[in-house]
Design a protein around this motif. Structure first.
Motif, PDB file in Angstrom:
ATOM      1  N   ALA A  82       0.654  -1.155  -0.074  1.00  0.00           N
ATOM      2  CA  ALA A  82      -0.172   0.082  -0.107  1.00  0.00           C
ATOM      3  C   ALA A  82       0.732   1.228   0.033  1.00  0.00           C
ATOM      4  O   ALA A  82       0.548   2.236  -0.650  1.00  0.00           O
ATOM      5  CB  ALA A  82      -0.987   0.162   1.323  1.00  0.00           C
ATOM      6  N   ILE A  83       2.017   1.311   0.684  1.00  0.00           N
ATOM      7  CA  ILE A  83       2.892   2.273   0.931  1.00  0.00           C
ATOM      8  C   ILE A  83       3.564   2.795  -0.762  1.00  0.00           C
ATOM      9  O   ILE A  83       3.485   3.648  -1.172  1.00  0.00           O
ATOM     10  CB  ILE A  83       4.054   2.039   1.507  1.00  0.00           C
ATOM     11  CG1 ILE A  83       3.707   1.835   3.067  1.00  0.00           C
ATOM     12  CG2 ILE A  83       5.073   3.216   1.549  1.00  0.00           C
ATOM     13  CD1 ILE A  83       4.857   1.659   3.918  1.00  0.00           C
ATOM     14  N   SER A  84       3.910   1.382  -1.272  1.00  0.00           N
ATOM     15  CA  SER A  84       4.565   1.557  -2.835  1.00  0.00           C
ATOM     16  C   SER A  84       3.383   2.184  -3.788  1.00  0.00           C
ATOM     17  O   SER A  84       3.890   2.419  -4.768  1.00  0.00           O
ATOM     18  CB  SER A  84       5.041   0.200  -3.119  1.00  0.00           C
ATOM     19  OG  SER A  84       3.971  -0.601  -3.275  1.00  0.00           O
ATOM     20  N   ASP A  85       2.063   2.017  -3.571  1.00  0.00           N
ATOM     21  CA  ASP A  85       1.173   2.453  -4.353  1.00  0.00           C
ATOM     22  C   ASP A  85       1.286   4.077  -4.384  1.00  0.00           C
ATOM     23  O   ASP A  85       0.603   4.740  -5.187  1.00  0.00           O
ATOM     24  CB  ASP A  85      -0.152   1.947  -4.059  1.00  0.00           C
ATOM     25  CG  ASP A  85      -0.510   0.459  -4.323  1.00  0.00           C
ATOM     26  OD1 ASP A  85       0.406  -0.106  -4.908  1.00  0.00           O
ATOM     27  OD2 ASP A  85      -1.401  -0.035  -3.923  1.00  0.00           O
ATOM     28  N   ILE A  93      11.555   3.200   0.560  1.00  0.00           N
ATOM     29  CA  ILE A  93      10.738   2.424   1.599  1.00  0.00           C
ATOM     30  C   ILE A  93      11.528   1.242   2.262  1.00  0.00           C
ATOM     31  O   ILE A  93      11.792   0.949   3.432  1.00  0.00           O
ATOM     32  CB  ILE A  93       9.660   1.815   0.883  1.00  0.00           C
ATOM     33  CG1 ILE A  93       8.698   2.989   0.297  1.00  0.00           C
ATOM     34  CG2 ILE A  93       8.694   0.984   1.880  1.00  0.00           C
ATOM     35  CD1 ILE A  93       7.503   2.360  -0.871  1.00  0.00           C
ATOM     36  N   ALA A  94      12.282   0.453   1.327  1.00  0.00           N
ATOM     37  CA  ALA A  94      13.095  -0.552   1.719  1.00  0.00           C
ATOM     38  C   ALA A  94      14.188  -0.016   2.632  1.00  0.00           C
ATOM     39  O   ALA A  94      14.524  -0.687   3.864  1.00  0.00           O
ATOM     40  CB  ALA A  94      13.676  -1.347   0.556  1.00  0.00           C
ATOM     41  N   LEU A 132       9.106  -6.217  -1.881  1.00  0.00           N
ATOM     42  CA  LEU A 132       8.762  -4.922  -2.187  1.00  0.00           C
ATOM     43  C   LEU A 132       9.654  -4.630  -3.594  1.00  0.00           C
ATOM     44  O   LEU A 132       9.007  -3.553  -4.088  1.00  0.00           O
ATOM     45  CB  LEU A 132       9.131  -4.021  -0.796  1.00  0.00           C
ATOM     46  CG  LEU A 132       9.016  -2.128  -1.006  1.00  0.00           C
ATOM     47  CD1 LEU A 132       7.514  -2.190  -1.123  1.00  0.00           C
ATOM     48  CD2 LEU A 132       9.488  -1.861   0.263  1.00  0.00           C
ATOM     49  N   LEU A 133      10.825  -5.048  -3.360  1.00  0.00           N
ATOM     50  CA  LEU A 133      11.688  -4.637  -4.682  1.00  0.00           C
ATOM     51  C   LEU A 133      11.298  -5.308  -5.931  1.00  0.00           C
ATOM     52  O   LEU A 133      11.953  -5.066  -6.960  1.00  0.00           O
ATOM     53  CB  LEU A 133      13.146  -4.509  -4.219  1.00  0.00           C
ATOM     54  CG  LEU A 133      13.690  -3.511  -3.186  1.00  0.00           C
ATOM     55  CD1 LEU A 133      14.925  -3.758  -2.735  1.00  0.00           C
ATOM     56  CD2 LEU A 133      13.103  -1.972  -3.433  1.00  0.00           C
ATOM     57  N   ALA A 134      10.856  -6.455  -5.678  1.00  0.00           N
ATOM     58  CA  ALA A 134      10.517  -7.335  -6.912  1.00  0.00           C
ATOM     59  C   ALA A 134       9.633  -6.359  -8.082  1.00  0.00           C
ATOM     60  O   ALA A 134       8.824  -5.809  -7.582  1.00  0.00           O
ATOM     61  CB  ALA A 134       9.893  -8.536  -6.496  1.00  0.00           C
TER      62      ALA A 134
END
Length: 175
Positions: A82-85, A93-94, A132-134
């Protein structure tokens, strides 16, 4: 005095960030943590986690712990997604996840043997960052197809029960 960020409450969950953590975060990192915890509130994750723990209590201890850890990881990955959206830079973020993990884990290493501490808040950081990074996060379970599968299996079982009963009854009957 301990750096921490968490969400608590079942019916009306609320997010909390300690002053010890706030004092060590930049504005951008704080916004990432707030978005993450806000997502836990929106999804009622504390209530889901409690219900899931009640259900897994019926399993053997090792299986229960493994299932609970997997559920926790899945909830954290959902909040991270949801953050990455909202924030397009997943590397930031990571980095924030790693920084918070380091800050949260530090007091645990100073005061207790880590094998005796429940690390729900800091475990599985590798899986979370890889997810997250994928580039391709994979597909989620198709809800409609899964529902249709379970409905069709239930109907098939219900219809075949009478047939199986009569087959057994016929083979065991004595004329």
């Amino acid at each position: 005095d301990t750096p921490a960020a968490f969400t608590a409450g079942y019916l009306k969950p609320k997010s909390y960030i300690t002053q010890a953590l706030l004092s060590q975060l930049s504005t951008e990192e704080l916004s990432i943590i707030k978005l993450h915890e806000k997502e836990h509130v929106r999804r009622y994750d504390p209530a889901k986690k409690c219900l899931f723990q009640l259900l897994t209590a019926l399993f053997p201890r090792k299986v229960s712990q493994r299932l609970n850890q997997s559920m926790t990881t899945a909830m954290e990955q959902g909040a991270d997604r949801a953050i990455s959206d909202e924030i397009s830079d997943r590397a930031t973020i990571a980095t924030t996840l790693l920084k918070v993990r380091r800050l949260v884990a530090q007091p645990l290493h100073l005061h207790a043997d880590t094998s005796l501490v429940c690390n729900y808040g800091i475990d599985n950081i590798e899986q979370r960052i890889e997810y997250l990074l994928a580039e391709d996060r994979g597909r989620s379970i198709p809800v409609v197809a899964t529902f249709l599968f379970f409905v069709s299996m239930s109907v098939l079982c219900a219809m075949s029960a009478d047939y199986i009963h009569h087959t057994i009854e016929y083979t065991l009957s004595h004329y």
